[in-house]
Each structure stands twice: as C-alpha cells, then as structure tokens.
Design an enzyme around this catalytic site. Structure first.
Site, PDB file in Angstrom:
ATOM      1  N   SER A 192      14.574  32.207   1.835  1.00 27.65           N
ATOM      2  CA  SER A 192      16.122  31.944   2.297  1.00 27.65           C
ATOM      3  C   SER A 192      16.312  30.405   2.140  1.00 27.65           C
ATOM      4  O   SER A 192      17.643  30.368   1.929  1.00 27.65           O
ATOM      5  CB  SER A 192      15.895  32.044   3.793  1.00 27.65           C
ATOM      6  N   LYS A 249      11.444  38.750  15.611  1.00 29.84           N
ATOM      7  CA  LYS A 249      12.680  39.093  15.816  1.00 29.84           C
ATOM      8  C   LYS A 249      12.828  39.605  17.039  1.00 29.84           C
ATOM      9  O   LYS A 249      14.097  39.698  17.533  1.00 29.84           O
ATOM     10  CB  LYS A 249      12.944  40.035  14.689  1.00 29.84           C
ATOM     11  N   ASP A 278      20.634  42.070   9.388  1.00 26.35           N
ATOM     12  CA  ASP A 278      19.818  43.003   8.367  1.00 26.35           C
ATOM     13  C   ASP A 278      20.527  44.418   8.420  1.00 26.35           C
ATOM     14  O   ASP A 278      20.726  44.869   7.145  1.00 26.35           O
ATOM     15  CB  ASP A 278      18.656  43.358   9.181  1.00 26.35           C
ATOM     16  N   GLY A 333      10.818  47.669  12.449  1.00 24.37           N
ATOM     17  CA  GLY A 333      12.155  46.787  12.658  1.00 24.37           C
ATOM     18  C   GLY A 333      13.276  46.964  11.698  1.00 24.37           C
ATOM     19  O   GLY A 333      14.612  47.439  12.144  1.00 24.37           O
ATOM     20  N   ASN A 378       8.332  59.061   9.778  1.00 24.47           N
ATOM     21  CA  ASN A 378       7.421  57.774   9.898  1.00 24.47           C
ATOM     22  C   ASN A 378       6.142  58.419  10.026  1.00 24.47           C
ATOM     23  O   ASN A 378       5.742  59.319  10.160  1.00 24.47           O
ATOM     24  CB  ASN A 378       7.796  57.145  10.914  1.00 24.47           C
ATOM     25  N   ARG A 379       5.166  57.561   9.487  1.00 26.63           N
ATOM     26  CA  ARG A 379       3.558  57.915   9.833  1.00 26.63           C
ATOM     27  C   ARG A 379       3.412  57.968  11.155  1.00 26.63           C
ATOM     28  O   ARG A 379       2.796  59.078  11.698  1.00 26.63           O
ATOM     29  CB  ARG A 379       2.863  56.858   8.999  1.00 26.63           C
ATOM     30  N   THR A 380       4.023  57.119  12.037  1.00 29.55           N
ATOM     31  CA  THR A 380       3.803  57.266  13.490  1.00 29.55           C
ATOM     32  C   THR A 380       5.141  57.879  14.042  1.00 29.55           C
ATOM     33  O   THR A 380       6.026  57.361  14.178  1.00 29.55           O
ATOM     34  CB  THR A 380       3.425  56.032  14.098  1.00 29.55           C
ATOM     35  N   LYS A 388       7.496  56.724  16.996  1.00 29.44           N
ATOM     36  CA  LYS A 388       8.484  55.291  16.680  1.00 29.44           C
ATOM     37  C   LYS A 388       9.859  55.982  16.395  1.00 29.44           C
ATOM     38  O   LYS A 388      10.796  55.641  16.520  1.00 29.44           O
ATOM     39  CB  LYS A 388       7.889  54.623  15.847  1.00 29.44           C
TER      40      LYS A 388
HETATM   41  P1  NAP Z   1       7.393  46.875  10.478  1.00 29.04           P
HETATM   42  O1  NAP Z   1       8.417  46.632  11.574  1.00 29.04           O
HETATM   43  O2  NAP Z   1       5.962  46.240  10.568  1.00 29.04           O
HETATM   44  O3  NAP Z   1       7.412  48.240  10.095  1.00 29.04           O
HETATM   45  C1  NAP Z   1       6.579  48.805   8.894  1.00 29.04           C
HETATM   46  C2  NAP Z   1       6.961  50.289   8.604  1.00 29.04           C
HETATM   47  O4  NAP Z   1       6.002  50.473   7.471  1.00 29.04           O
HETATM   48  C3  NAP Z   1       6.396  51.305   9.756  1.00 29.04           C
HETATM   49  O5  NAP Z   1       7.226  52.238   9.720  1.00 29.04           O
HETATM   50  C4  NAP Z   1       4.878  51.540   9.256  1.00 29.04           C
HETATM   51  O6  NAP Z   1       4.679  52.889   9.683  1.00 29.04           O
HETATM   52  C5  NAP Z   1       5.013  51.628   7.844  1.00 29.04           C
HETATM   53  N1  NAP Z   1       3.911  51.571   7.242  1.00 29.04           N
HETATM   54  C6  NAP Z   1       3.386  50.196   7.048  1.00 29.04           C
HETATM   55  N2  NAP Z   1       2.034  50.567   6.234  1.00 29.04           N
HETATM   56  C7  NAP Z   1       2.165  51.824   5.908  1.00 29.04           C
HETATM   57  C8  NAP Z   1       1.173  52.785   5.237  1.00 29.04           C
HETATM   58  N3  NAP Z   1       0.247  52.205   4.811  1.00 29.04           N
HETATM   59  N4  NAP Z   1       1.532  54.218   5.138  1.00 29.04           N
HETATM   60  C9  NAP Z   1       2.707  54.646   5.850  1.00 29.04           C
HETATM   61  N5  NAP Z   1       3.644  53.846   6.535  1.00 29.04           N
HETATM   62  C10 NAP Z   1       3.155  52.464   6.575  1.00 29.04           C
HETATM   63  O7  NAP Z   1       8.187  46.016   9.039  1.00 29.04           O
HETATM   64  P2  NAP Z   1       9.555  45.646   8.906  1.00 29.04           P
HETATM   65  O8  NAP Z   1      10.071  44.520   9.497  1.00 29.04           O
HETATM   66  O9  NAP Z   1      10.447  47.029   9.213  1.00 29.04           O
HETATM   67  O10 NAP Z   1       9.880  45.651   7.181  1.00 29.04           O
HETATM   68  C11 NAP Z   1       9.483  46.643   6.430  1.00 29.04           C
HETATM   69  C12 NAP Z   1       9.815  46.514   4.977  1.00 29.04           C
HETATM   70  O11 NAP Z   1      11.255  46.220   4.923  1.00 29.04           O
HETATM   71  C13 NAP Z   1       9.092  45.234   4.160  1.00 29.04           C
HETATM   72  O12 NAP Z   1       8.768  45.666   3.116  1.00 29.04           O
HETATM   73  C14 NAP Z   1      10.142  44.215   4.295  1.00 29.04           C
HETATM   74  O13 NAP Z   1       9.863  43.294   3.254  1.00 29.04           O
HETATM   75  C15 NAP Z   1      11.541  45.072   3.928  1.00 29.04           C
HETATM   76  N6  NAP Z   1      12.490  44.366   4.346  1.00 29.04           N
HETATM   77  C16 NAP Z   1      13.349  43.996   3.657  1.00 29.04           C
HETATM   78  C17 NAP Z   1      14.788  43.306   4.015  1.00 29.04           C
HETATM   79  C18 NAP Z   1      15.590  42.899   2.992  1.00 29.04           C
HETATM   80  O14 NAP Z   1      16.479  41.959   3.359  1.00 29.04           O
HETATM   81  N7  NAP Z   1      15.691  43.664   1.767  1.00 29.04           N
HETATM   82  C19 NAP Z   1      14.754  42.997   5.401  1.00 29.04           C
HETATM   83  C20 NAP Z   1      13.849  43.361   6.191  1.00 29.04           C
HETATM   84  C21 NAP Z   1      12.687  44.123   5.720  1.00 29.04           C
HETATM   85  P3  NAP Z   1       4.106  52.799  11.347  1.00 29.04           P
HETATM   86  O15 NAP Z   1       4.923  52.785  12.350  1.00 29.04           O
HETATM   87  O16 NAP Z   1       3.349  54.222  11.216  1.00 29.04           O
HETATM   88  O17 NAP Z   1       2.899  51.792  11.304  1.00 29.04           O
END
Ligand code: NAP
Length: 278
Positions: free
Chosen positions: A17, A66, A102, A130, A151-153, A156
């Site tokens: 950023s 957040k 986002d 998120g 989703n895995r879970t 949610k």
């Molecule tokens: P988060 O709230 O921690 O959510 C993570 C998600 O990934 C949950 O659905 C989780 O499933 C799943 N997950 C994690 N490890 C897993 C595994 N080994 N197998 C299956 N599912 C798995 O994170 P977030 O903030 O949503 O971010 C998620 C991704 O989006 C990241 O890669 C982040 O860099 C990207 N992102 C990109 C932008 C952009 O501007 N391009 C903006 C925001 C986020 P469970 O619920 O089962 O744990």
C-alpha cells in the site's frame, strides 16, 4: 493539499500500500504521505484515537484488525456494516467513519473482466473468510443470477449466505459437490489463501470439470498467476488475478481521503514493480 495517511495491521512488513499510494501522490503532485504502522491488537484503540489526535486524514486497516476496529469508530458505512468489516477509515473534522472498499474494488475488477452485468450469471465463491464476505455481499447487492458459496468450514458459508440472501438468490454447497458441478458456473472465485506464496503448489479446488470460457478469478496476487489460475487457463478458462482488486480498493480509499480521482495506471505499475521485485 496536505495530509498523512497509512495502513495499520500486524504484521505489516510486506504491504504494497505505501508504494502504491506514494506513487499516486507523486503523480498528482500532492503534498501527502502514506506510512505502514505496525499495530498490535492491544494498541488498536490507542492507534485509532491517534488518527483523531494527530489529525491524520485517514487509515487503511488490514489483517487482523478489520473487524475489531469497528468498535472504535464514530460511524460505519452501510456496505461495511453488511460485510462486517472495515478496511478504510476517513477522518472528517475529528469524526471517524469506517468503509469497506475491498468489495467494491473486487467488483470493479470483475465487471471489467466479465464485460457485462452479472444479473444472469451463476457465480461460485470459494471461501467464507473476511475477503469472501466483502466479495459475496458486494456481488449480491449489485445483482447476480445465482450466488453459490462453499468453504472448508461450511458453517461460515451458512452465515455469509444469510447476509447475501437479503439481496440475491444464494445457496451453500459442500466443497465436493461444488467441484462436481463446476460446469454450471459462469464465474468461479477463489477467496481463500490456498495457493498464496510460499504455498504456491496448493489449489483450492480441482479444475478438471471446468468449461471453456468460464471466468476464473483468484484474489491472490502473490504469485501473480497461481497454480489454480494456470490450470484454469489450460482448460480454456479466463483468468483474473487479485492485482486489480488491490489497486481498485486503494483507488476508492484514495478518493475518499483526497476527493481526487486516483491515477489507477500509475498505482497498478507501482504494485507490479514491487511484486516483480524491480
Ligand atoms: P481469512 O479471513 O483468514 O479467510 C481465509 C479463508 O481461506 C477461509 O475461507 C478459510 O477456510 C480458507 N482457508 C485457509 N486455509 C485453507 C486450507 N488449507 N484449505 C481450505 N481452505 C482454507 O482471510 P481473508 O482476509 O479472507 O483473505 C483471503 C485471501 O484473500 C488471502 O490470500 C488474501 O491475500 C486475499 N485478499 C486479497 C485482496 C486483494 O486486494 N487482492 C484483498 C483481501 C484479501 P476456513 O473458514 O475453513 O478456515
């Protein structure tokens, strides 16, 4: 125009950023600065008070704050309230309002790739964290043929679907069943962190059943093309990475703070330069 902004998170070391916003200030000749602030959870309330106390123009908020940050603001924008998370704070004369850029950022990037409305499209969202909440709620509010969440879970996904159902036809499917029905979707979006650096060999879902011409979108931008997107392209899918989402969420925040249109091209170039280590 003068002003200081920043991003608060923990850890914060690798954020793109500052490079993106500083490039925009330079391009437009704005006398502004953007800093990365490493803020631990126990200091979040003081950090937010600091925005008022120091007269900062605003702040981006990133992982893991957040949701928690919403407790310390004077007002929350409607979309951010529905998503349940804030990634941008705007300071208007000492009054702090929280927004979520986002979802809008993602929606802009998807609309560009899709080239048309999603009103008659079937969209699969993989993940329910998120980022998934921002993406799914914004798509639902803007109109979509059908939204399917997996989703895995699964609990949610059920919670997220409850919010999306207020705006659009939404269903929840277990991962295996969604994977078996991949041909039915026009757009498939990975919002999980599966495949992100350094775990670049993993994929959120098999692409074996993909139909040609399906838009396959990964929110991840490091690597620029995940293994999942490469597999999708091999099967005739149209790949969209997370760079434009990141740039557009920043551009919307930039306009909220400065009142000026953000120089998108310059911001994207700064992000890509950093990702390629140039
Ligand atoms: P988060 O709230 O921690 O959510 C993570 C998600 O990934 C949950 O659905 C989780 O499933 C799943 N997950 C994690 N490890 C897993 C595994 N080994 N197998 C299956 N599912 C798995 O994170 P977030 O903030 O949503 O971010 C998620 C991704 O989006 C990241 O890669 C982040 O860099 C990207 N992102 C990109 C932008 C952009 O501007 N391009 C903006 C925001 C986020 P469970 O619920 O089962 O744990």
């Amino acid at each position: 125009m003068r002003g200081i902004m920043g991003v608060a998170g923990y850890p914060i070391g690798h954020t793109l950023s500052p490079a993106m916003h500083e490039a925009a200030f330079k391009e437009l000749g704005l006398n502004m600065a953007y800093h990365a602030f490493e803020v631990r959870l126990e200091n979040l309330s003081d950090a937010v008070k600091g925005i008022r106390g120091l007269g900062l123009k605003g702040m981006n908020v990133t992982i893991p704050h957040k949701v928690e940050v919403m407790n310390y603001l004077d007002e929350i924008d409607n979309l951010a309230a529905e998503i349940g998370a804030v990634n941008t704070i705007v300071n208007r004369d000492g009054r702090l309002k929280g927004y979520n850029t986002d979802g809008e950022g993602y929606f802009q990037s998807l609309r560009e790739a899709a080239g048309s409305s999603l009103e008659d499209k079937r969209v699969l969202v993989i993940g329910s964290g998120g980022a998934a909440r921002a993406v799914a709620v914004t798509i639902a509010k803007n109109g979509v043929g059908e939204l399917v969440i997996t989703n895995r879970t699964l609990q949610k996904s059920e919670n997220l679907a409850e919010t999306c159902l207020k705006f659009a036809n939404t269903t929840v499917l277990p991962m295996g069943r969604a994977q078996a029905r991949l041909t039915e979707f026009d757009v498939i979006i990975n919002t999980t962190s599966v495949g992100m650096y350094p775990e670049t060999g993993s994929m959120p879902m098999s692409m074996e059943m993909l139909s040609r011409g399906t838009i396959v979108s990964d929110l991840i931008y490091n690597p620029l093309k995940t293994r999942w997107l490469k597999e999708a392209e091999k099967r005739g899918g149209i790949a969209l990475n997370g760079v434009n989402m990141f740039v557009y969420q920043g551009a919307i925040a930039f306009k909220l703070w400065t009142g000026v249109e953000a120089p998108i091209r310059v911001m994207r170039e700064a992000v890509l330069r950093n990702l390629k280590g140039e």
